[in-house]
Design a protein around this motif. Structure first.
Motif, PDB file in Angstrom:
ATOM      1  N   ASP A  70       0.847  -1.190  -0.068  1.00 19.65           N
ATOM      2  CA  ASP A  70       0.051  -0.117  -0.098  1.00 19.65           C
ATOM      3  C   ASP A  70       0.914   1.314  -0.006  1.00 19.65           C
ATOM      4  OD1 ASP A  70      -2.543  -1.201  -0.090  1.00 19.65           O
ATOM      5  OD2 ASP A  70      -2.761  -1.522   2.072  1.00 19.65           O
ATOM      6  N   GLY A  71       0.612   2.202  -0.699  1.00 23.65           N
ATOM      7  CA  GLY A  71       1.101   3.542  -1.083  1.00 23.65           C
ATOM      8  C   GLY A  71       2.362   3.660  -1.856  1.00 23.65           C
ATOM      9  N   SER A  72       2.970   2.442  -2.430  1.00 25.69           N
ATOM     10  CA  SER A  72       3.882   2.280  -3.252  1.00 25.69           C
ATOM     11  C   SER A  72       3.758   3.044  -4.626  1.00 25.69           C
ATOM     12  CB  SER A  72       4.729   0.841  -3.465  1.00 25.69           C
ATOM     13  OG  SER A  72       3.725  -0.018  -4.245  1.00 25.69           O
ATOM     14  N   VAL A  73       4.614   3.371  -5.177  1.00 24.68           N
ATOM     15  CA  VAL A  73       4.484   4.003  -6.551  1.00 24.68           C
ATOM     16  C   VAL A  73       3.963   2.862  -7.511  1.00 24.68           C
ATOM     17  CG1 VAL A  73       5.615   5.087  -8.539  1.00 24.68           C
ATOM     18  CG2 VAL A  73       6.086   5.929  -6.154  1.00 24.68           C
ATOM     19  N   LEU A  74       4.648   1.663  -7.616  1.00 20.98           N
ATOM     20  CA  LEU A  74       4.260   0.461  -8.495  1.00 20.98           C
ATOM     21  C   LEU A  74       2.788   0.150  -8.366  1.00 20.98           C
ATOM     22  CD1 LEU A  74       7.714  -1.676  -8.421  1.00 20.98           C
ATOM     23  CD2 LEU A  74       6.540  -0.391 -10.319  1.00 20.98           C
ATOM     24  N   LYS A  75       2.246   0.469  -6.922  1.00 22.22           N
ATOM     25  CA  LYS A  75       0.874  -0.072  -6.621  1.00 22.22           C
ATOM     26  C   LYS A  75      -0.054   0.776  -7.417  1.00 22.22           C
ATOM     27  CE  LYS A  75      -2.449  -1.885  -3.744  1.00 22.22           C
ATOM     28  NZ  LYS A  75      -2.773  -2.381  -2.377  1.00 22.22           N
ATOM     29  N   TYR A  76       0.406   2.141  -7.406  1.00 16.37           N
ATOM     30  CA  TYR A  76      -0.727   3.027  -8.087  1.00 16.37           C
ATOM     31  C   TYR A  76      -0.529   2.864  -9.938  1.00 16.37           C
ATOM     32  CZ  TYR A  76      -1.057   5.867  -3.995  1.00 16.37           C
ATOM     33  OH  TYR A  76      -1.208   6.366  -2.618  1.00 16.37           O
ATOM     34  N   ILE A  77       0.584   2.416 -10.300  1.00 20.33           N
ATOM     35  CA  ILE A  77       0.724   2.282 -11.494  1.00 20.33           C
ATOM     36  C   ILE A  77      -0.159   0.867 -11.757  1.00 20.33           C
ATOM     37  CG2 ILE A  77       2.132   1.751 -13.548  1.00 20.33           C
ATOM     38  CD1 ILE A  77       4.194   3.307 -12.284  1.00 20.33           C
ATOM     39  N   TYR A  78      -0.019  -0.157 -10.917  1.00 21.61           N
ATOM     40  CA  TYR A  78      -0.647  -1.608 -11.064  1.00 21.61           C
ATOM     41  C   TYR A  78      -2.059  -1.204 -10.789  1.00 21.61           C
ATOM     42  CZ  TYR A  78      -1.089  -6.482 -10.343  1.00 21.61           C
ATOM     43  OH  TYR A  78      -1.310  -7.660 -10.488  1.00 21.61           O
ATOM     44  N   PHE A  79      -2.374  -0.330 -10.477  1.00 21.53           N
ATOM     45  CA  PHE A  79      -4.179  -0.157 -10.320  1.00 21.53           C
ATOM     46  C   PHE A  79      -4.533  -0.320 -11.649  1.00 21.53           C
ATOM     47  CE2 PHE A  79      -7.861   2.661 -10.525  1.00 21.53           C
ATOM     48  CZ  PHE A  79      -8.590   2.182  -9.448  1.00 21.53           C
ATOM     49  N   GLY A  80      -3.818   0.240 -12.595  1.00 18.88           N
ATOM     50  CA  GLY A  80      -4.466   0.188 -14.110  1.00 18.88           C
ATOM     51  C   GLY A  80      -4.479  -1.265 -14.697  1.00 18.88           C
ATOM     52  N   VAL A  81      -3.781  -2.136 -13.863  1.00 20.30           N
ATOM     53  CA  VAL A  81      -3.976  -3.631 -14.437  1.00 20.30           C
ATOM     54  C   VAL A  81      -5.197  -4.296 -13.562  1.00 20.30           C
ATOM     55  CG1 VAL A  81      -2.628  -5.853 -14.402  1.00 20.30           C
ATOM     56  CG2 VAL A  81      -1.615  -3.741 -14.902  1.00 20.30           C
ATOM     57  N   SER A  82      -4.803  -3.987 -11.932  1.00 16.80           N
ATOM     58  CA  SER A  82      -5.800  -4.789 -11.191  1.00 16.80           C
ATOM     59  C   SER A  82      -7.312  -4.499 -11.590  1.00 16.80           C
ATOM     60  CB  SER A  82      -5.178  -4.495  -9.627  1.00 16.80           C
ATOM     61  OG  SER A  82      -5.268  -3.353  -9.414  1.00 16.80           O
ATOM     62  N   HIS A  83      -7.534  -3.259 -11.750  1.00 17.55           N
ATOM     63  CA  HIS A  83      -8.853  -2.678 -12.147  1.00 17.55           C
ATOM     64  C   HIS A  83      -9.256  -2.743 -13.553  1.00 17.55           C
ATOM     65  CE1 HIS A  83      -8.358  -1.729  -7.728  1.00 17.55           C
ATOM     66  NE2 HIS A  83      -9.291  -1.549  -7.628  1.00 17.55           N
ATOM     67  N   GLY A  84      -8.537  -3.404 -14.199  1.00 15.29           N
ATOM     68  CA  GLY A  84      -8.967  -3.553 -15.551  1.00 15.29           C
ATOM     69  C   GLY A  84      -8.952  -2.221 -16.422  1.00 15.29           C
ATOM     70  N   VAL A  85      -8.203  -1.244 -16.097  1.00 16.22           N
ATOM     71  CA  VAL A  85      -8.130   0.101 -16.925  1.00 16.22           C
ATOM     72  C   VAL A  85      -7.352   0.113 -18.229  1.00 16.22           C
ATOM     73  CG1 VAL A  85      -7.697   2.512 -16.638  1.00 16.22           C
ATOM     74  CG2 VAL A  85      -8.433   1.370 -14.591  1.00 16.22           C
ATOM     75  N   PHE A  86      -6.100  -0.719 -17.908  1.00 15.83           N
ATOM     76  CA  PHE A  86      -5.284  -0.672 -19.288  1.00 15.83           C
ATOM     77  C   PHE A  86      -5.720  -1.534 -20.583  1.00 15.83           C
ATOM     78  CE2 PHE A  86      -1.496   0.144 -16.129  1.00 15.83           C
ATOM     79  CZ  PHE A  86      -1.686   1.435 -16.150  1.00 15.83           C
ATOM     80  N   PRO A  87      -6.358  -2.548 -20.111  1.00 14.77           N
ATOM     81  CA  PRO A  87      -6.805  -3.251 -21.247  1.00 14.77           C
ATOM     82  C   PRO A  87      -7.617  -2.625 -22.358  1.00 14.77           C
ATOM     83  CG  PRO A  87      -6.865  -4.930 -19.465  1.00 14.77           C
ATOM     84  CD  PRO A  87      -6.662  -3.576 -18.986  1.00 14.77           C
ATOM     85  N   PRO A  88      -8.697  -1.885 -21.629  1.00 16.27           N
ATOM     86  CA  PRO A  88      -9.666  -1.355 -22.988  1.00 16.27           C
ATOM     87  C   PRO A  88      -8.837  -0.115 -23.496  1.00 16.27           C
ATOM     88  CG  PRO A  88     -10.965  -1.431 -20.806  1.00 16.27           C
ATOM     89  CD  PRO A  88      -9.369  -1.984 -20.588  1.00 16.27           C
ATOM     90  N   LEU A  89      -7.897   0.479 -22.694  1.00 11.07           N
ATOM     91  CA  LEU A  89      -7.128   1.723 -23.525  1.00 11.07           C
ATOM     92  C   LEU A  89      -5.969   0.778 -24.582  1.00 11.07           C
ATOM     93  CD1 LEU A  89      -5.957   3.719 -20.340  1.00 11.07           C
ATOM     94  CD2 LEU A  89      -7.767   4.262 -22.102  1.00 11.07           C
ATOM     95  N   ILE A  90      -5.746  -0.313 -24.462  1.00  8.25           N
ATOM     96  CA  ILE A  90      -5.000  -1.203 -25.477  1.00  8.25           C
ATOM     97  C   ILE A  90      -5.853  -1.352 -26.570  1.00  8.25           C
ATOM     98  CG2 ILE A  90      -3.573  -3.165 -25.894  1.00  8.25           C
ATOM     99  CD1 ILE A  90      -2.110  -2.876 -23.327  1.00  8.25           C
ATOM    100  N   PHE A  91      -6.968  -1.837 -26.204  1.00  3.27           N
ATOM    101  CA  PHE A  91      -7.983  -1.904 -27.161  1.00  3.27           C
ATOM    102  C   PHE A  91      -8.350  -0.722 -27.972  1.00  3.27           C
ATOM    103  CE2 PHE A  91     -10.494  -6.213 -27.574  1.00  3.27           C
ATOM    104  CZ  PHE A  91      -9.289  -6.866 -26.709  1.00  3.27           C
ATOM    105  N   LEU A  92      -8.410   0.337 -27.743  1.00  4.53           N
ATOM    106  CA  LEU A  92      -8.576   1.564 -28.276  1.00  4.53           C
ATOM    107  C   LEU A  92      -7.342   1.768 -29.423  1.00  4.53           C
ATOM    108  CD1 LEU A  92     -10.154   4.384 -28.748  1.00  4.53           C
ATOM    109  CD2 LEU A  92      -8.630   5.377 -27.140  1.00  4.53           C
ATOM    110  N   GLY A  93      -6.144   1.376 -28.929  1.00  8.05           N
ATOM    111  CA  GLY A  93      -5.085   1.547 -29.794  1.00  8.05           C
ATOM    112  C   GLY A  93      -4.972   0.641 -30.828  1.00  8.05           C
ATOM    113  N   ILE A  94      -5.537  -0.834 -30.534  1.00 11.55           N
ATOM    114  CA  ILE A  94      -5.597  -1.614 -31.588  1.00 11.55           C
ATOM    115  C   ILE A  94      -6.610  -1.319 -32.555  1.00 11.55           C
ATOM    116  CG2 ILE A  94      -6.271  -4.169 -31.809  1.00 11.55           C
ATOM    117  CD1 ILE A  94      -5.009  -4.857 -28.902  1.00 11.55           C
ATOM    118  N   GLY A  95      -7.721  -0.917 -32.195  1.00 10.97           N
ATOM    119  CA  GLY A  95      -8.726  -0.350 -33.027  1.00 10.97           C
ATOM    120  C   GLY A  95      -8.308   0.631 -33.999  1.00 10.97           C
TER     121      GLY A  95
END
Lengths: 396, 86
Positions: A70-95
């Motif tokens: 909790d509170g680490s920089v990596l955890k904040y970035i990992y939020f995009g993975v653990s909450h499924g934020v990054f995959p839709p953004l990658i799909f936007l780019g793929i589209g």
């Protein structure tokens, strides 16, 4: 001064290093070597490999450093993975970088993208047989879709504890497409079938290309609302590209944005594989099931192409069925490579892109089906467990 | 044999086969709908008279050539007038 030095030495990575951590660091280095020397999906394997090394540097308990602290920089970035934020953004780019022309010119090839999803569902059965919970089995099965972002998206929703192994397995097998797929393609096709040449695709009008992402989204999202986030972004990205009036947005989506997200996703997925979380018997099973899933998906696509040939006047080359797994564009390239080994004048790449992009849609649809069904089962099981615990607590 | 029956029991308990079959059918249906839509899209556009008419497009392309002719004609008239002193 001696005490301070002694304390410092006790907190260094050297003194805290364990054999499992060291093993994971070696695995990270192998990933980096594969990316640089063998050129296997370097955009993915290099960040993941470095992330594996980052995630396995031993840290002091009192310091927030890793993705799980909790509170680490990596955890904040990992939020995009653990909450499924990054995959839709990658799909936007793929589209924004996908050209659906070949699929629009030969719509029957779309079905190959559906057939290859059999790997997901067969593996789901296999994972349940091996003792995984249904929701875990669904997250593992999606590896067979050969779609890293979709695997991360679904496992973040259904089995967050298994996210690390599932993501690593999915991306590893995507990188190993040129190794895994050809033997299966040879196994299920004859030389005569591999020599089939396909008719050149028709020219697709601009209007068709503009209408498709809107209509495609409506069809899929209305049938499978669970796939809305992934397919919405995929089709939106494609509309940005095809509309010709948002060129700047399309260029940003398919270059800078997808690159940034890939860097953050790759690094933190790698960093999530600390030995304590990753080196478990479950991870080994996940890797085994992932490979099985990939093989079944490839075989499913090839065999369905052969099945379609029973009814088609103009035969299709069954090799292109292997591109139904959605590793874009690697599996299409493998089809081209295998086809050209038999006949150097046979160009299958553009034909293989049709099931390839249909596979992206198919695996997102599969994820959209499994998410609500299995999360519902998970909630019921958790509620039943809570009732059981409460009953035991009151002595019933 | 006992292990095999344990596997089968787990599959049955989790309703795995039903989930898989239903999932596969839905994936096929969704992509079949897309396939049918794509196949019928050119016909729909033709019916709606939205598909770009190739002849119209090519005639549109010729309009540039006819503009050239008009310019050439204007040039010829101007030259004729200048020569004639009118």
């Amino acid at each position: 001064m001696g005490d301070i030095l002694q304390q410092f030495l006790e907190t260094t990575g050297f003194s805290l290093m364990t054999w499992p951590n060291a093993l994971m660091i070696v695995i990270g280095m192998i990933f980096i070597a594969l990316a640089i020397v063998k050129d296997y999906e370097p955009l993915l394997l290099l960040p993941i490999g470095f992330g594996v090394i980052v995630g396995n540097i031993p840290s002091i308990d009192s310091m927030a450093l890793g993705v799980y602290d909790d509170g680490s920089v990596l955890k904040y970035i990992y939020f995009g993975v653990s909450h499924g934020v990054f995959p839709p953004l990658i799909f936007l780019g793929i589209g924004a970088m996908t050209d659906f022309s070949t699929m629009l010119s030969n719509p029957k090839l779309v079905l190959l993208g559906a057939a290859a999803q059999i790997g997901i569902f067969v593996t789901l059965i296999g994972a349940m047989a091996l003792g995984f919970d249904p929701w875990e089995a669904g997250a593992i099965g999606i590896i067979g879709g050969a779609d890293g972002p979709t695997s991360i998206f679904l496992s973040s929703k259904l089995a967050p504890d298994l996210l690390g192994p599932i993501a690593i397995a999915a991306y590893s097998y995507m990188a190993l497409v040129p190794v895994i797929q050809p033997p299966i393609m040879y196994l299920f096709t004859t030389k005569k079938e591999r020599l089939i040449r396909m008719e050149p695709p028709r020219v697709v009008s601009k209007r068709e290309k503009i209408i498709f992402p809107i209509a495609g989204f409506l069809i899929t999202a209305l049938i499978v609302p669970g796939a809305l986030a992934l397919l919405g972004m995929l089709f939106f990205g494609n509309l940005l590209k095809e509309s010709c009036v948002t060129e700047r947005l399309a260029v940003t989506a398919r270059t800078a944005m997808i690159d940034i997200v890939t860097i953050l996703l790759g690094l933190t997925v790698g960093a999530s594989t600390s030995a304590a979380h990753f080196l478990t018997s479950k991870s080994l099973l996940i890797f085994g099931l992932g490979a099985f899933s990939f093989c079944i998906a490839t075989a499913g696509g090839v065999l369905f192409a052969k099945f379609m040939n029973l009814f088609l006047k103009t035969k299709i080359n069954p090799l292109i069925g292997a591109a139904g797994v959605s590793a874009v564009p690697d599996s299409a390239r493998v089809v081209q490579m295998v086809g050209q080994k038999e006949d150097p004048g046979n160009y299958l790449l553009m034909h293989a892109m049709a099931p390839n992009v249909a596979g992206v849609i198919g695996s997102a649809i599969a994820a959209g089906i499994l998410w609500p069904v299995l999360s519902n089962m998970k909630e019921i099981a958790e509620a039943a467990e809570a009732v059981k615990v409460a009953a035991e607590a009151v002595g019933l | 044999m006992e292990v095999f029956s344990v596997y089968l029991q787990r599959i049955a308990d989790g309703n795995a086969v039903a989930i898989s079959l239903t999932g596969m059918i839905i994936v096929f249906c969704a992509l079949l709908f897309i396939s049918v839509f794509i196949a019928s899209l050119p016909h729909i556009l033709n019916l709606l008279n939205l598909l770009p008419d190739e002849e119209a497009v090519s005639q549109g392309g010729k309009s540039g050539a006819s503009d050239d002719h008009v310019i050439a004609a204007i040039g010829a008239v101007l030259r004729y007038r200048m020569r004639g002193g009118k």
